[in-house]
Enzyme design. Structure first.
Site, PDB file in Angstrom:
ATOM      1  N   ASP A  35      -5.230  -5.833   6.563  1.00 27.97           N
ATOM      2  CA  ASP A  35      -6.497  -5.332   6.040  1.00 27.97           C
ATOM      3  C   ASP A  35      -7.453  -6.503   5.799  1.00 27.97           C
ATOM      4  OD1 ASP A  35      -8.421  -3.728   4.931  1.00 27.97           O
ATOM      5  OD2 ASP A  35      -7.289  -3.200   3.137  1.00 27.97           O
ATOM      6  N   ASP A  85      -1.692 -17.700   4.846  1.00 26.14           N
ATOM      7  CA  ASP A  85      -2.746 -18.484   4.198  1.00 26.14           C
ATOM      8  C   ASP A  85      -3.249 -19.589   5.139  1.00 26.14           C
ATOM      9  OD1 ASP A  85      -0.218 -19.597   3.926  1.00 26.14           O
ATOM     10  OD2 ASP A  85      -0.506 -20.295   1.863  1.00 26.14           O
ATOM     11  N   LYS A 122       4.170 -14.230   5.008  1.00 25.21           N
ATOM     12  CA  LYS A 122       4.350 -15.189   3.913  1.00 25.21           C
ATOM     13  C   LYS A 122       5.825 -15.172   3.503  1.00 25.21           C
ATOM     14  CE  LYS A 122       2.234 -17.905   0.933  1.00 25.21           C
ATOM     15  NZ  LYS A 122       1.789 -19.242   1.291  1.00 25.21           N
ATOM     16  N   TYR A 151       0.821  -1.218   0.000  1.00 23.44           N
ATOM     17  CA  TYR A 151       0.000   0.000   0.000  1.00 23.44           C
ATOM     18  C   TYR A 151       0.858   1.273   0.000  1.00 23.44           C
ATOM     19  CZ  TYR A 151      -4.295  -2.674   1.072  1.00 23.44           C
ATOM     20  OH  TYR A 151      -5.378  -3.524   1.045  1.00 23.44           O
ATOM     21  N   ASP A 170     -10.633  -8.083   8.316  1.00 22.46           N
ATOM     22  CA  ASP A 170     -11.999  -8.137   7.778  1.00 22.46           C
ATOM     23  C   ASP A 170     -12.571  -9.548   7.917  1.00 22.46           C
ATOM     24  OD1 ASP A 170     -11.837  -5.471   7.046  1.00 22.46           O
ATOM     25  OD2 ASP A 170     -12.574  -5.795   5.012  1.00 22.46           O
TER      26      ASP A 170
END
Ligand code: NAI
Ligand code: MG
Length: 330
Positions: free
Chosen positions: A227, A203, A171, A120, A231
Site C-alpha cells: 500500500d 526501508d 522486513k 490489514y 503510493d
C-alpha cells in the site's frame, strides 16, 4: 460471447471517470453487458448501508467489476468488494508516460501487493485504557498463491520491459516469523519455477526506489508495505489521475483507479479519466483480450503525449474531450 461487467461509479468523480472508461470499452471489438449498481456515501445517506447486498452479489457474480471511488465510506465499500471477487492480489502499475511531468520519468514498476492478510487482516484490539494491539497474519498458503501469481506474471511478460523476475520487499530481519515466512515462500516458489527473484529490505527499498527507479520492474510486497510503497511510486510518475489498479481473484476481479472521489473538482467535468481508462485496459486483459488492452494503452499514451490534457496535467480540456480523443485513436 458477451461479458457481464458490474459497474459501480460510487461517489464524486466516480460519476465522471467510470462513464469515460465505459465509452472506451464500447469502442472495442468486444461485447460487454454493463450492469450498474450503487455503493458509497450517497446510497449510505439514503439507506444507511454503503454497500447494499445486491451490489455485493452483483460484483460476486459478474465476470468483472469496474469501480470508481467512494467517499468517507470507502473502506466499508472497497474491502468487502475485494472479498466479493475473491481477490488475493492487488496489481498496481506505476509508469511515467511521455508528456507528463514526472519526478522520475524512467519509472516503470508494477507492484504486486498481497491483498488479504498482514496487518490489514482486521485483528485489532483495545486491551486496556493504555494498551492497543494488532495481530499480524501471514500464511504460507496466501504467500504461495501470491508467489505463483508473481511467477506467472513474469513468465507471461506482463511486467515492464526492463529486467527479469521480481523483487520481494520485506522486513524479515525484524519480523522474522511473519515476514520471514512471506520471504521464504516467495523465494522458494520462484526457485521451484525457475523464475529469477531477488529481495530488498523495504526501508532500504524506499530510499533506492526514488533515487534509481530504473533498477526495479516487478515488486512483490506484503499488504501494508505494498500500500505504502506503491503510493510512493505513484508520486514519482506524475499524480493520482494516472494510476490504475486491479484486484485479482481466481475467476473474478475488480478494477479501480487508485484515486478517490476528488471532492474539490467533482461535478465540474474536469477530472482526468486516464486512471479509470487504464483500469479498463487491465479489465479487458484479465478477460483474455491482451491485444485490446494494449490498444487502449497505446491510445492513452498517444493522447498523454499530444494532448488534449486535463487541468491536473497542465491542460484545460474536459473529461469528455480527453475521452473522445482516446476513443478516436482507438
Ligand atoms: P483523492 O484521490 O480524491 O484526491 C486527492 C487530490 O488529487 C485532489 O486534489 C483531487 O482533485 C486530485 N485528483 C484525484 N483524482 C483525480 C483525477 N482523476 N483527475 C484530476 N485530479 C484528481 O483523495 P482524497 O482527497 O484524499 O480523498 C477524497 C475522498 O475520496 C475521501 O472521502 C476518501 O475517503 C475517498 N477515497 C476513496 C478511495 C477509494 O474509493 N478507493 C481511495 C482514496 C480516497
Ligand atoms: Mg492506499
Amino acid at each position: 460471447m458477451s461479458y457481464e461487467i458490474a459497474v459501480i461509479e460510487g461517489d464524486g468523480i466516480g460519476h465522471e471517470v467510470v462513464p469515460a472508461a465505459i465509452d472506451v470499452l464500447d469502442a472495442l471489438d468486444v461485447e460487454f453487458e454493463f450492469v450498474e449498481a450503487e455503493a458509497g456515501d450517497a446510497v449510505a445517506a439514503e439507506t444507511g448501508d454503503p454497500l447494499p447486498q445486491s451490489t455485493y452479489d452483483l460484483a460476486a457474480d459478474a465476470d468483472a467489476t469496474l469501480f470508481g471511488a467512494a467517499g468517507e465510506t470507502a473502506a466499508d465499500v472497497i474491502l468487502p468488494l475485494r472479498e466479493a471477487v475473491g481477490s488475493f492480489v492487488n496489481v498496481r502499475p506505476a509508469k511515467a508516460y511521455p508528456g507528463v511531468d514526472a519526478v522520475r520519468p524512467e519509472t516503470d514498476v508494477v507492484f504486486l501487493r498481497e491483498n488479504t492478510e498482514g496487518v490489514y487482516a482486521g485483528h485489532e484490539d483495545r486491551l486496556s485504557e493504555d494498551l492497543s494491539t494488532l495481530t499480524r497474519v501471514v500464511t504460507s498458503s496466501a504467500s504461495r498463491e501470491l508467489a505463483e501469481f508473481a511467477c506467472e506474471f513474469v513468465e507471461d511478460g506482463r511486467g515492464p520491459d526492463h529486467g527479469d523476475g521480481f523483487t520481494v520487499a520485506h522486513k524479515a530481519n525484524v519480523m522474522r516469523e511473519t515476514d520471514g515466512r512471506f520471504r521464504e515462500e516467495l523465494l522458494s516458489v520462484a526457485d521451484e519455477r525457475g523464475v529469477d527473484a531477488d529481495e530488498e529490505l523495504m526501508d532500504a527499498f524506499a530510499t533506492k526506489l526514488p533515487l534509481d527507479p530504473g533498477q526495479y520492474g516487478v515488486v512483490v510486497c506484503p499488504n501494508l508495505a505494498g500500500d505504502v510503497l506503491s503510493d510512493l511510486a505513484a508520486g514519482l510518475v506524475g499524480g493520482l489521475g494516472l494510476l490504475p489498479s486491479a484486484n485479482i481473484g481466481h475467476d473474478n476481479a475488480l478494477f479501480e483507479p487508485v484515486h478517490g472521489t476528488a471532492p474539490d473538482i467533482a461535478g465540474e467535468g474536469v477530472a482526468n479519466p486516464t486512471a479509470a481508462i487504464l483500469s479498463a485496459a487491465m479489465l479487458v486483459e484479465f478477460l483474455g483480450h491482451v491485444e485490446e488492452g494494449q490498444q487502449i494503452r497505446d491510445a492513452v499514451e498517444s493522447v498523454l503525449s499530444d494532448g488534449p490534457r486535463t487541468g491536473d496535467l497542465g491542460g484545460n480540456a474536459t473529461t469528455e474531450e480527453v475521452t473522445a480523443a482516446v476513443v478516436e485513436r482507438l
